[in-house]
Design a protein around this motif. Structure first.
Motif, short mmCIF file in Angstrom:
data_model
loop_
_atom_site.label_atom_id
_atom_site.label_comp_id
_atom_site.label_asym_id
_atom_site.label_seq_id
_atom_site.Cartn_x
_atom_site.Cartn_y
_atom_site.Cartn_z
N PRO A 272 3.38 -37.29 5.52
CA PRO A 272 4.46 -38.48 5.75
C PRO A 272 5.84 -37.53 5.29
N LYS A 273 5.84 -36.26 5.18
CA LYS A 273 7.07 -35.41 4.93
C LYS A 273 8.16 -35.45 6.34
N GLY A 274 9.26 -36.00 6.18
CA GLY A 274 9.95 -35.91 7.26
C GLY A 274 9.92 -37.04 8.18
N ALA B 247 0.27 -45.43 -15.43
CA ALA B 247 -1.23 -45.42 -15.97
C ALA B 247 -1.62 -44.10 -15.95
N THR B 248 -1.81 -43.26 -14.92
CA THR B 248 -2.52 -42.04 -14.73
C THR B 248 -1.75 -41.01 -15.76
N GLY B 249 -0.57 -40.95 -15.59
CA GLY B 249 0.29 -40.12 -16.16
C GLY B 249 0.10 -40.50 -17.87
N GLY C 270 12.77 -35.65 -2.03
CA GLY C 270 13.43 -34.32 -2.06
C GLY C 270 12.60 -32.78 -2.50
N ARG C 271 13.11 -32.06 -3.08
CA ARG C 271 12.46 -30.87 -3.34
C ARG C 271 12.82 -30.42 -4.74
N ILE C 272 11.71 -29.96 -5.54
CA ILE C 272 12.00 -29.68 -6.68
C ILE C 272 13.05 -28.42 -7.12
N ASP D 105 6.40 -28.21 -7.05
CA ASP D 105 5.85 -28.83 -5.88
C ASP D 105 5.26 -27.98 -5.07
N SER D 106 5.06 -28.06 -3.82
CA SER D 106 4.24 -27.22 -2.81
C SER D 106 5.07 -26.10 -2.71
N GLU D 107 6.45 -25.95 -2.94
CA GLU D 107 7.04 -24.98 -2.57
C GLU D 107 7.35 -23.71 -3.69
N ALA E 187 -4.21 -34.19 -12.28
CA ALA E 187 -4.92 -34.13 -10.79
C ALA E 187 -6.23 -33.99 -10.72
N ASN E 188 -7.06 -34.31 -9.66
CA ASN E 188 -8.41 -34.17 -9.43
C ASN E 188 -8.91 -32.84 -9.19
N MET E 189 -9.66 -32.26 -9.87
CA MET E 189 -10.33 -30.94 -9.67
C MET E 189 -9.11 -29.84 -9.73
N ILE F 63 -6.13 -43.60 -1.38
CA ILE F 63 -6.01 -43.25 -0.12
C ILE F 63 -5.01 -42.08 -0.15
N ARG F 64 -5.34 -41.10 0.46
CA ARG F 64 -4.24 -39.97 0.52
C ARG F 64 -3.95 -39.63 1.83
N PHE F 65 -2.41 -39.58 2.02
CA PHE F 65 -1.99 -38.96 3.13
C PHE F 65 -1.39 -37.74 3.10
N GLY G 209 -3.46 -46.11 -4.11
CA GLY G 209 -2.73 -45.03 -3.58
C GLY G 209 -3.17 -43.70 -4.16
N ASP G 210 -2.86 -42.74 -3.70
CA ASP G 210 -3.00 -41.09 -4.11
C ASP G 210 -1.90 -40.32 -3.63
N ILE G 211 -2.12 -39.14 -3.15
CA ILE G 211 -0.90 -38.24 -2.85
C ILE G 211 -0.42 -38.93 -1.62
N GLY H 61 3.44 -30.28 -10.36
CA GLY H 61 3.57 -31.51 -10.05
C GLY H 61 4.78 -32.21 -10.12
N SER H 62 5.31 -33.15 -9.20
CA SER H 62 6.44 -33.56 -9.66
C SER H 62 6.48 -35.16 -9.03
N GLY H 63 5.25 -35.52 -8.74
CA GLY H 63 5.00 -36.74 -8.30
C GLY H 63 4.72 -37.98 -9.44
N ASN H 64 4.16 -38.89 -8.84
CA ASN H 64 3.89 -40.03 -9.64
C ASN H 64 3.12 -39.48 -11.22
N VAL H 65 1.97 -38.83 -10.95
CA VAL H 65 1.20 -38.29 -12.29
C VAL H 65 2.15 -37.53 -13.02
N ALA H 66 2.52 -36.45 -12.52
CA ALA H 66 3.32 -35.53 -13.13
C ALA H 66 4.61 -36.05 -13.70
N HIS I 213 15.16 -38.38 -7.25
CA HIS I 213 15.39 -37.52 -6.13
C HIS I 213 14.07 -36.85 -5.54
N LYS I 214 12.96 -36.82 -6.32
CA LYS I 214 11.98 -36.02 -5.93
C LYS I 214 11.01 -37.07 -5.33
N THR I 215 10.50 -37.79 -6.31
CA THR I 215 9.40 -38.78 -5.96
C THR I 215 9.76 -39.89 -4.90
P1 NDP Z 1 2.14 -37.64 -5.42
O1 NDP Z 1 2.08 -37.71 -3.97
O2 NDP Z 1 3.12 -38.82 -6.16
O3 NDP Z 1 2.46 -36.15 -5.81
C1 NDP Z 1 2.16 -34.98 -5.67
C2 NDP Z 1 2.79 -33.80 -6.19
O4 NDP Z 1 1.86 -32.65 -6.11
C3 NDP Z 1 3.74 -33.67 -5.39
O5 NDP Z 1 4.91 -32.65 -6.36
C4 NDP Z 1 3.47 -32.51 -4.37
O6 NDP Z 1 4.41 -31.58 -3.89
C5 NDP Z 1 2.37 -31.73 -4.96
N1 NDP Z 1 1.46 -31.17 -4.27
C6 NDP Z 1 0.51 -31.80 -3.42
N2 NDP Z 1 -0.22 -30.96 -2.58
C7 NDP Z 1 0.18 -30.00 -3.10
C8 NDP Z 1 -0.27 -28.49 -2.82
N3 NDP Z 1 -1.10 -28.19 -1.91
N4 NDP Z 1 0.27 -27.58 -3.52
C9 NDP Z 1 1.11 -27.65 -4.59
N5 NDP Z 1 1.52 -28.64 -4.88
C10 NDP Z 1 1.23 -30.09 -4.22
O7 NDP Z 1 0.84 -37.41 -5.82
P2 NDP Z 1 0.28 -38.08 -7.54
O8 NDP Z 1 0.99 -37.66 -8.37
O9 NDP Z 1 -0.42 -39.52 -7.17
O10 NDP Z 1 -1.38 -37.23 -7.30
C11 NDP Z 1 -1.33 -35.79 -7.86
C12 NDP Z 1 -2.55 -35.53 -8.38
O11 NDP Z 1 -3.44 -36.59 -9.14
C13 NDP Z 1 -3.62 -35.75 -7.16
O12 NDP Z 1 -4.78 -34.77 -7.49
C14 NDP Z 1 -4.32 -37.00 -7.25
O13 NDP Z 1 -5.65 -37.09 -6.64
C15 NDP Z 1 -4.30 -37.28 -8.66
N6 NDP Z 1 -4.53 -38.49 -8.99
C16 NDP Z 1 -3.56 -39.46 -8.99
C17 NDP Z 1 -3.89 -40.75 -9.54
C18 NDP Z 1 -2.63 -41.91 -9.35
O14 NDP Z 1 -2.63 -42.84 -9.96
N7 NDP Z 1 -1.52 -41.69 -8.48
C19 NDP Z 1 -4.87 -41.17 -9.96
C20 NDP Z 1 -5.77 -40.26 -10.48
C21 NDP Z 1 -5.67 -38.93 -10.01
P3 NDP Z 1 5.09 -31.71 -2.56
O15 NDP Z 1 6.02 -33.04 -2.45
O16 NDP Z 1 5.77 -30.40 -2.21
O17 NDP Z 1 3.93 -32.24 -1.51
#
Ligand code: NDP
Length: 457
Positions: free
Chosen positions: A142-144, A217-219, A298-300, A270-272, A356-358, A102-104, A174-176, A246-251, A292-294
């Motif tokens: 979800p930001k803010g 697991a994904t990363g 916060g911001r990267i 991140d997106s900035e 990431a996906n595609m 699920i992606r928000f 979960g997802d983004i 990226g700087s979320g879960n996978v990255a 700090h980020k995930t």
């Molecule tokens: P998170 O929400 O933990 O992190 C997403 C990261 O990507 C953040 O750093 C975010 O920056 C950045 N990001 C999101 N949208 C954009 C954008 N439009 N332009 C630039 N940067 C962006 O998500 P995940 O790490 O879980 O997921 C990342 C990718 O991995 C997605 O494609 C997801 O579908 C894929 N994936 C995830 C899995 C999982 O187990 N979590 C499994 C398989 C695939 P910001 O904070 O600025 O938004």
């Protein structure tokens, strides 16, 4: 039984087929892109396989079983009523219950979720586990938002979604924008409405049915896949320079595993924009990013204020021009285009594993393939997350928790198995392995053969 059969793919070529997909899905560019990427490989594979033509399997897989769209009303902290749109796309359940995250995110729309559910179908098949393909989400940002606002949103979202899911029906994750906290809010609401504790969501907290190593697991899996690919050229990851987006879960987990295997990660984003740290983003720095980020959202850019020698590149800049040996796009779809791909190749990058996906657009994919790069599409390399989700489902059904060492080994084995399946179907006559083709055909074949067994349904 003799069925009356007509065939679309008998009479149309790839372009004709894609014209039909485009006509039936107007304006859904991401979905059309994902179907084309698969169809390019499948058309060759099924050319001489009359049973797939007769049953119109490709056309059927490219039409989701159903798309549910619904209103999500919630009250913000100021007492104002807010309205978002929620979705669940159930693409295909031929080999198991629908399964997918699920992606928000404000960008969420039907096209993006249909592309993700379509991709998920092949990815889940590749894991070897009995899971169909689905995806869901909402255009909620979800930001803010405060924790209470996020809780109210998740509860309202589940108040509709619960009708469409179930442990044997559809098991979201979960997802983004959706991590363990959001899964907890949604699971609590599902339990409250149905008065049933069942493994209906994965990515749960360890206290209530979650699995060890799911967050990693994904990363980790994407790095194991990368390692398997570079081994085919007699190399390993020790000493490589890695560029990660990226700087979320996978990255962050991809960065952690590359570092543990002796590589040096020099970017995150991140997106900035992105940060470049030529000294390497070591384990302590990665932990700082996680904190700090995930976790604190916060911001990267703050990284460059915290660590000397690091620079921040804003204006939504992407890190692909930083010279590297290996690259891992781990943020979002279409974040790496043809020009970025050419820059990576020119700078000597020899392997790309998608977290990431595609994340790579179609032109970029062709650049990588033409340059004979080791290139793994997300549906193969990022399948570790859903694989461990599948293992979480098994643990919930068995009412027990497996040990970390068992799960680590299973994750390794599953990623090795996916790599083997890509080699089986992707090796070309000049010995180059086309991982995209390998993943598409192996995933397609499993789902298609199950669909053939069911007849016309
Ligand atoms: P998170 O929400 O933990 O992190 C997403 C990261 O990507 C953040 O750093 C975010 O920056 C950045 N990001 C999101 N949208 C954009 C954008 N439009 N332009 C630039 N940067 C962006 O998500 P995940 O790490 O879980 O997921 C990342 C990718 O991995 C997605 O494609 C997801 O579908 C894929 N994936 C995830 C899995 C999982 O187990 N979590 C499994 C398989 C695939 P910001 O904070 O600025 O938004």
């Amino acid at each position: 039984m003799q069925m009356h059969r007509t065939s679309v793919t008998d009479h149309v070529d790839l372009e004709g087929f894609m014209e039909g997909v485009a006509r039936r899905n107007p304006g859904q560019s991401e979905f059309i892109q994902a179907v084309r990427e698969v169809a390019e490989d499948i058309f060759d594979f099924i050319e001489d396989k009359v049973e797939y033509h007769e049953a119109q399997i490709l056309r059927r897989i490219a039409e989701p079983d159903r798309v549910v769209s619904f209103r999500v009303c919630w009250e913000d902290d100021n007492g104002s009523i807010r309205v978002n749109r929620g979705y669940r796309v159930q693409n295909n359940n031929a080999i198991g219950p629908y399964k997918g995250g699920i992606r928000f995110h404000p960008s969420v729309n039907e096209s993006i979720l249909k592309f993700l559910a379509f991709e998920q179908t092949f990815k889940n098949a590749l894991t070897g586990l009995p899971m169909g393909g689905g995806k869901g989400g909402a255009n909620f940002n979800p930001k803010g938002k405060s924790v209470n606002e996020i809780m109210r949103f998740c509860q309202s979202f589940m108040t509709e979604l619960y009708r469409h899911i179930g442990a044997n029906v559809d098991v979201p994750a979960g997802d983004i924008g959706v991590g363990a906290r959001e899964i907890g809010f949604m699971f609590g609401q599902y339990k409250r409405i149905t008065n049933a504790w069942e493994g209906v969501l994965t990515g749960k907290g360890l206290e209530y049915g979650g699995s060890l190593i799911r967050p990693e697991a994904t990363g980790y899996g994407a790095v194991y896949f990368l390692e398997n690919m570079v081994k085919t050229r007699g190399r390993d990851l020790a000493g490589v320079t890695a560029v990660i987006s990226g700087s979320g879960n996978v990255a962050t987990h991809a960065a952690e595993k590359i570092t543990q295997l002796g590589g040096k990660v020099v970017t995150l984003s991140d997106s900035e924009g992105f940060i470049h740290d030529p000294d390497g983003i070591g384990l302590e720095k990665i932990q700082w990013v996680k904190d700090h980020k995930t976790h604190r959202r916060g911001r990267i850019s703050q990284y460059a204020e915290e660590f000397k020698g690091a620079t921040f590149h804003g204006d939504r800049a992407r890190p692909w021009a930083v010279p590297c040996d290996v690259a891992m796009p781990c943020a979002t779809q279409n974040e790496l285009n043809g020009e970025d791909a050419r820059t990576l190749v020119k700078n000597g990058c020899f392997a790309v594993s998608e977290g990431a996906n595609m994340p790579t657009d179609l032109e970029g994919v062709h650049v990588f393939k033409d340059a004979q790069l080791l290139y793994a599409p997300g549906k193969a390399s990022n399948a570790g997350g859903v694989a461990v989700s599948g293992l979480e489902m098994s643990q919930n059904s068995e009412r027990r928790s497996w040990k970390e060492s068992e799960l680590q080994q299973l994750l390794r084995d599953i990623m090795d198995g996916i790599h083997d399946r890509c080699l089986e179907y992707g090796r070309k006559s000049d010995d180059y392995v086309d991982y995209v083709k390998g993943a598409n055909i192996a995933g397609f074949k499993k789902v298609a053969d199950a669909m053939l067994a069911f007849g016309v349904v």
